[in-house]
Design a protein around this motif. Sequence first.
Motif, mmCIF file in Angstrom:
data_model
loop_
_atom_site.group_PDB
_atom_site.id
_atom_site.type_symbol
_atom_site.label_atom_id
_atom_site.label_comp_id
_atom_site.label_asym_id
_atom_site.label_seq_id
_atom_site.Cartn_x
_atom_site.Cartn_y
_atom_site.Cartn_z
ATOM 1 N N LEU A 27 1.930 5.044 -7.488
ATOM 2 C CA LEU A 27 0.577 4.482 -7.443
ATOM 3 C C LEU A 27 -0.111 4.592 -8.798
ATOM 4 C CD1 LEU A 27 -1.052 5.604 -4.073
ATOM 5 C CD2 LEU A 27 -0.360 3.314 -4.747
ATOM 6 N N GLY A 47 6.459 11.756 -0.866
ATOM 7 C CA GLY A 47 5.016 11.681 -1.087
ATOM 8 C C GLY A 47 4.654 11.856 -2.554
ATOM 9 N N TYR A 77 5.630 8.826 -4.421
ATOM 10 C CA TYR A 77 4.720 7.740 -4.063
ATOM 11 C C TYR A 77 3.415 7.800 -4.860
ATOM 12 C CZ TYR A 77 2.126 4.490 -1.172
ATOM 13 O OH TYR A 77 1.394 3.427 -0.742
ATOM 14 N N THR A 78 2.864 9.007 -5.008
ATOM 15 C CA THR A 78 1.617 9.110 -5.769
ATOM 16 C C THR A 78 1.849 8.794 -7.251
ATOM 17 O OG1 THR A 78 1.942 11.486 -5.963
ATOM 18 C CG2 THR A 78 0.506 10.748 -4.204
#
Lengths: 108, 118
Positions: free
Chosen positions: A52, A45, A48-49
């Motif tokens: 992004l 997670g 992933y951020t």
Amino acid sequence: MDDLTEMLKGTLEGCVLEIIGSEETYGYAITRRLNELGFADVVEGTVYTILLRLERNGLVQVTKRPSGVGPPRKFYALNDAGREELAKFWAKWQYVSSRIDSLKEGGR
Amino acid sequence: MNFWEKVTGSDLTRDWEAFGARVKDLPDDYREAWDQIVAHLFPYGDFTGRNLTPILDSALGLLEVSAADGQSVHDVFGDDIPGFCTALAGGEGARTHRDRWREQLNANVAKKLSRLGG
């Protein structure tokens, strides 16, 4: 080593850039690579951020590829702006680590 | 989004139905994580919540890919789903309802004070 997360926070983005810079890759593989390096607390997670954010800042090129199972994966590669950012990261890291090393050694 | 959709919110209903269908295919623990993500992202929504649709779509994409990998929810998020949502919504500085209310309140107080000549 425990409790590295706070210390890592500012540098994790640079680490992810470096990993993407060596080959086009995807989130899960980046997380695994960081875990292998000894950053056991890093979860997907978090990566992933970061991905992004890199995407939003226009530093990576994103390609969707079908995966063996489930929905397609997003693969990331550095573009020119990303390579520039990576070079800046290493310059900053060099500065910080040399200052901290000399602090530890009592020099100036 | 056309006028009809804007007034009725039918595009939103459609998006949420599509999300629901995708969520139904996820394992139990992932569905639980999805509920938590939705709850934590809600304060970041604008008046209609339309700005959340792309954010939720990308979060759901991550859930789907990791569930297909056979990872546990803990492998993916650790203990910090709220932190994940904050980062997803655009970092610590992301504006929430609360920030806007706070600004409004501050502006009102400042206006009243200046009228009093204070």
